[in-house]
Write a protein that holds these residues in place. Structure first.
Motif, PDB file in Angstrom:
ATOM      1  N   ILE A  50       0.849  -1.188   0.000  1.00 17.25           N
ATOM      2  CA  ILE A  50       0.000   0.000   0.000  1.00 17.25           C
ATOM      3  C   ILE A  50       0.889   1.244   0.000  1.00 17.25           C
ATOM      4  CG2 ILE A  50      -1.938  -1.127   1.147  1.00 17.25           C
ATOM      5  CD1 ILE A  50      -1.126   0.203   3.729  1.00 17.25           C
ATOM      6  N   ARG A  51       0.394   2.291  -0.587  1.00  8.65           N
ATOM      7  CA  ARG A  51       1.076   3.583  -0.563  1.00  8.65           C
ATOM      8  C   ARG A  51       0.020   4.682  -0.584  1.00  8.65           C
ATOM      9  NH1 ARG A  51       1.505   5.491  -6.046  1.00  8.65           N
ATOM     10  NH2 ARG A  51       0.902   3.852  -7.525  1.00  8.65           N
ATOM     11  N   VAL A  52       0.378   5.808   0.011  1.00  9.89           N
ATOM     12  CA  VAL A  52      -0.536   6.944   0.119  1.00  9.89           C
ATOM     13  C   VAL A  52       0.124   8.151  -0.532  1.00  9.89           C
ATOM     14  CG1 VAL A  52      -1.775   8.488   1.694  1.00  9.89           C
ATOM     15  CG2 VAL A  52      -1.542   6.046   2.244  1.00  9.89           C
ATOM     16  N   GLN A  53      -0.674   8.930  -1.238  1.00 15.56           N
ATOM     17  CA  GLN A  53      -0.206  10.171  -1.840  1.00 15.56           C
ATOM     18  C   GLN A  53      -1.164  11.301  -1.499  1.00 15.56           C
ATOM     19  OE1 GLN A  53       0.064   9.435  -6.053  1.00 15.56           O
ATOM     20  NE2 GLN A  53       1.985   8.288  -5.895  1.00 15.56           N
ATOM     21  N   VAL A  54      -0.647  12.522  -1.561  1.00 18.83           N
ATOM     22  CA  VAL A  54      -1.488  13.702  -1.403  1.00 18.83           C
ATOM     23  C   VAL A  54      -1.852  14.181  -2.804  1.00 18.83           C
ATOM     24  CG1 VAL A  54      -1.696  16.011  -0.439  1.00 18.83           C
ATOM     25  CG2 VAL A  54      -0.291  14.287   0.728  1.00 18.83           C
ATOM     26  N   LYS A  55      -3.137  14.270  -3.070  1.00 19.17           N
ATOM     27  CA  LYS A  55      -3.633  14.592  -4.404  1.00 19.17           C
ATOM     28  C   LYS A  55      -3.138  15.967  -4.865  1.00 19.17           C
ATOM     29  CE  LYS A  55      -7.859  13.503  -4.951  1.00 19.17           C
ATOM     30  NZ  LYS A  55      -9.347  13.533  -4.851  1.00 19.17           N
ATOM     31  N   ASP A  56      -2.548  15.971  -6.054  1.00 19.03           N
ATOM     32  CA  ASP A  56      -2.092  17.217  -6.699  1.00 19.03           C
ATOM     33  C   ASP A  56      -1.066  17.977  -5.871  1.00 19.03           C
ATOM     34  OD1 ASP A  56      -3.908  16.729  -8.808  1.00 19.03           O
ATOM     35  OD2 ASP A  56      -5.522  17.730  -7.714  1.00 19.03           O
ATOM     36  N   ARG A  57      -0.359  17.277  -4.984  1.00 16.14           N
ATOM     37  CA  ARG A  57       0.681  17.921  -4.174  1.00 16.14           C
ATOM     38  C   ARG A  57       1.943  17.071  -4.181  1.00 16.14           C
ATOM     39  NH1 ARG A  57      -0.575  21.722  -0.328  1.00 16.14           N
ATOM     40  NH2 ARG A  57       1.704  21.881  -0.243  1.00 16.14           N
ATOM     41  N   PRO A  58       2.699  17.055  -5.277  1.00 19.01           N
ATOM     42  CA  PRO A  58       3.923  16.243  -5.343  1.00 19.01           C
ATOM     43  C   PRO A  58       4.998  16.708  -4.371  1.00 19.01           C
ATOM     44  CG  PRO A  58       3.757  17.706  -7.245  1.00 19.01           C
ATOM     45  CD  PRO A  58       2.445  17.790  -6.538  1.00 19.01           C
ATOM     46  N   ASP A  59       4.840  17.910  -3.815  1.00 13.73           N
ATOM     47  CA  ASP A  59       5.817  18.428  -2.859  1.00 13.73           C
ATOM     48  C   ASP A  59       5.628  17.835  -1.464  1.00 13.73           C
ATOM     49  OD1 ASP A  59       3.338  19.907  -2.999  1.00 13.73           O
ATOM     50  OD2 ASP A  59       4.194  21.253  -1.477  1.00 13.73           O
ATOM     51  N   LEU A  60       4.518  17.142  -1.227  1.00 10.33           N
ATOM     52  CA  LEU A  60       4.240  16.543   0.068  1.00 10.33           C
ATOM     53  C   LEU A  60       4.481  15.037   0.027  1.00 10.33           C
ATOM     54  CD1 LEU A  60       0.972  18.411   1.144  1.00 10.33           C
ATOM     55  CD2 LEU A  60       3.362  19.037   1.569  1.00 10.33           C
ATOM     56  N   LYS A  61       5.021  14.508   1.117  1.00 10.31           N
ATOM     57  CA  LYS A  61       5.327  13.083   1.212  1.00 10.31           C
ATOM     58  C   LYS A  61       4.443  12.446   2.276  1.00 10.31           C
ATOM     59  CE  LYS A  61       9.051   9.810   2.274  1.00 10.31           C
ATOM     60  NZ  LYS A  61      10.480   9.685   2.672  1.00 10.31           N
ATOM     61  N   ALA A  62       3.816  11.329   1.925  1.00 14.65           N
ATOM     62  CA  ALA A  62       2.969  10.595   2.866  1.00 14.65           C
ATOM     63  C   ALA A  62       3.645   9.277   3.228  1.00 14.65           C
ATOM     64  CB  ALA A  62       1.593  10.337   2.258  1.00 14.65           C
ATOM     65  N   LYS A  63       3.802   9.031   4.532  1.00 13.34           N
ATOM     66  CA  LYS A  63       4.410   7.789   5.019  1.00 13.34           C
ATOM     67  C   LYS A  63       3.360   6.953   5.721  1.00 13.34           C
ATOM     68  CE  LYS A  63       6.275   7.281   8.995  1.00 13.34           C
ATOM     69  NZ  LYS A  63       7.063   7.356  10.246  1.00 13.34           N
ATOM     70  N   THR A  64       3.285   5.676   5.358  1.00  8.50           N
ATOM     71  CA  THR A  64       2.361   4.766   6.019  1.00  8.50           C
ATOM     72  C   THR A  64       3.021   3.393   6.119  1.00  8.50           C
ATOM     73  OG1 THR A  64       0.069   3.976   6.050  1.00  8.50           O
ATOM     74  CG2 THR A  64       1.180   4.024   3.913  1.00  8.50           C
ATOM     75  N   ARG A  65       2.279   2.399   6.585  1.00 10.18           N
ATOM     76  CA  ARG A  65       2.849   1.059   6.675  1.00 10.18           C
ATOM     77  C   ARG A  65       3.079   0.479   5.271  1.00 10.18           C
ATOM     78  NH1 ARG A  65       0.713  -0.902  10.422  1.00 10.18           N
ATOM     79  NH2 ARG A  65      -1.016   0.367  11.066  1.00 10.18           N
ATOM     80  N   GLU A  66       3.886  -0.555   5.185  1.00 12.12           N
ATOM     81  CA  GLU A  66       4.281  -1.066   3.873  1.00 12.12           C
ATOM     82  C   GLU A  66       3.225  -1.916   3.205  1.00 12.12           C
ATOM     83  OE1 GLU A  66       8.056  -2.986   4.035  1.00 12.12           O
ATOM     84  OE2 GLU A  66       9.108  -1.084   3.968  1.00 12.12           O
ATOM     85  N   GLY A  67       2.361  -2.574   3.982  1.00 12.80           N
ATOM     86  CA  GLY A  67       1.367  -3.421   3.355  1.00 12.80           C
ATOM     87  C   GLY A  67       0.627  -4.295   4.346  1.00 12.80           C
ATOM     88  N   TYR A  68      -0.059  -5.314   3.848  1.00 14.22           N
ATOM     89  CA  TYR A  68      -0.850  -6.212   4.712  1.00 14.22           C
ATOM     90  C   TYR A  68      -1.016  -7.525   3.995  1.00 14.22           C
ATOM     91  CZ  TYR A  68      -4.755  -5.277   1.577  1.00 14.22           C
ATOM     92  OH  TYR A  68      -5.559  -5.180   0.465  1.00 14.22           O
ATOM     93  N   TRP A  69      -1.378  -8.558   4.781  1.00 14.96           N
ATOM     94  CA  TRP A  69      -1.716  -9.870   4.215  1.00 14.96           C
ATOM     95  C   TRP A  69      -3.235  -9.977   4.099  1.00 14.96           C
ATOM     96  CZ3 TRP A  69       2.082 -12.543   2.198  1.00 14.96           C
ATOM     97  CH2 TRP A  69       3.370 -12.438   2.736  1.00 14.96           C
ATOM     98  N   ALA A  70      -3.697 -10.372   2.956  1.00 13.93           N
ATOM     99  CA  ALA A  70      -5.136 -10.538   2.747  1.00 13.93           C
ATOM    100  C   ALA A  70      -5.654 -11.748   3.511  1.00 13.93           C
ATOM    101  CB  ALA A  70      -5.429 -10.716   1.253  1.00 13.93           C
ATOM    102  N   VAL A  71      -6.884 -11.632   4.040  1.00 15.36           N
ATOM    103  CA  VAL A  71      -7.557 -12.747   4.689  1.00 15.36           C
ATOM    104  C   VAL A  71      -8.955 -12.853   4.135  1.00 15.36           C
ATOM    105  CG1 VAL A  71      -6.217 -12.539   6.810  1.00 15.36           C
ATOM    106  CG2 VAL A  71      -8.375 -11.303   6.591  1.00 15.36           C
ATOM    107  N   GLN A  72      -9.566 -14.010   4.281  1.00 11.23           N
ATOM    108  CA  GLN A  72     -10.929 -14.200   3.802  1.00 11.23           C
ATOM    109  C   GLN A  72     -11.916 -13.907   4.919  1.00 11.23           C
ATOM    110  OE1 GLN A  72     -10.941 -18.217   2.318  1.00 11.23           O
ATOM    111  NE2 GLN A  72     -10.259 -17.576   0.283  1.00 11.23           N
TER     112      GLN A  72
END
Length: 332
Positions: A310-332
């Motif tokens: 997963i990754r997060v971005q700020v819409k129309d703001r390439p000058d801003l950096k968003a940090k979040t967790r790297e990902g997840y494992w899918a479950v049913q």
């Protein structure tokens, strides 16, 4: 290693806004500008999240939930200089990190784990306990310390944000627990793991020393050589361990727990050497915790056990950096 650094979130998450049916993925997100400064005031519509490069509909929760914090301090022989720096930090843990309506507990770990203070909002309780911590072994059972902190958080009432602050070396020297067991426990509780790290080799050189002349301490000359006032005299310096560099080389072959768990939970690790740097690091962590955007989304149905980045971005703001967790494992 990257595939280990993931986070599984399900309907058993601890915060009430994360409950629901089916899998719910939670992504605490920190937004900074080009100079690394935190950015506040964004609307949910300003943030976009990609799950395996597929755009997902998200919800952003900006509400402040009370924090339950466990501070876990390494108390082995090699950490003496760090323990001496922690005595006045109780108010920072309660006021800067746990903050209003928060509660803080304290444990130490070396060869074994010791619970020092149960959950409290009184900084004096923590300060007094921190001042009493003394080296109590030669080990560094960080996984046992982290597991004890998680077990304490598991019994807090629902509706609280669960945080562990580890203060230790980056790697484990003596745990008997297996890493996957602790990772699974972190996933079950949806806890954030922050880590204040240090080098036992270098922090010992920041320790304060007392100077004496024979059996009498001279207050006027305290900390100085008799003939050269500007020269400290470390008369009680411990003997040099000539094997220390080789012990450290062997130690670094073990997993970097600080890196793993902070990336696993979207948190951060901060290294420090001096007392001032320690206090600044606590402020930095508190600032991040209280200014994160909590994003949630329901992933598309997929194969159970599949890893999603997963990754997060700020819409129309390439000058801003968003940090979040790297990902997840899918479950049913």
């Amino acid at each position: 290693m990257r595939r280990v650094l993931v986070f599984l979130l399900s309907a058993c998450a601890a915060w009430p806004q994360f409950r629901g049916t089916g899998q719910l993925v939670v992504a605490p997100t920190t937004v900074t500008d080009s100079k690394g400064r935190m950015v506040d005031g964004l609307d949910p519509s300003d943030l976009i999240l990609y799950d395996n490069n597929v755009l997902r509909t998200i919800q952003a929760d900006l509400a402040a939930y009370p924090i339950s914090l466990v501070v876990a301090v390494e108390s082995g022989d090699s950490s003496k200089a760090v323990l001496d720096k922690l005595g006045s930090s109780g108010i920072l843990f309660t006021q800067v990190i746990a903050a209003e309506q928060g509660e803080t507990a304290l444990i130490s770990f070396s060869d074994h784990v010791t619970q020092l203070v149960d959950f409290t909002s009184d900084p004096d309780d923590l300060t007094n306990a921190l001042k009493r911590i003394r080296p109590d072994g030669s080990g560094d059972a960080a996984l046992e310390g982290l597991m004890k902190a998680l077990d304490m958080l598991a019994h807090r009432r629902p509706g609280r944000r669960l945080i562990v602050l580890m203060i230790s070396e980056t790697r484990d020297r003596s745990s008997k627990l297996k890493l996957p067991e602790v990772v699974q426990r972190v996933q079950q509780l949806n806890a954030g793991i922050y880590w204040l790290t240090y080098s036992t080799t270098w922090t010992r050189y920041t320790d304060r020393r007392v100077t004496t002349y024979g059996d009498i301490e001279d207050p006027a000359q305290k900390g100085k050589d008799k003939e050269k006032d500007e020269t400290p005299v470390p008369t009680d310096s411990p003997p040099i361990d000539l094997l220390a560099p080789f012990k450290e080389l062997a130690h670094i072959t073990k997993p970097n727990l600080a890196d793993l768990f902070t990336r696993l939970t979207g948190a951060q690790q901060v290294a420090f050497l001096t007392k001032g740097a320690l206090e600044a690091a606590i402020h930095d962590i508190g600032d991040e915790i209280h200014r994160q955007y909590i994003l949630t989304f329901r992933p598309a149905e997929g194969k159970s056990g599949q890893f999603h980045t997963i990754r997060v971005q700020v819409k129309d703001r390439p000058d801003l950096k968003a940090k979040t967790r790297e990902g997840y494992w899918a479950v049913q």
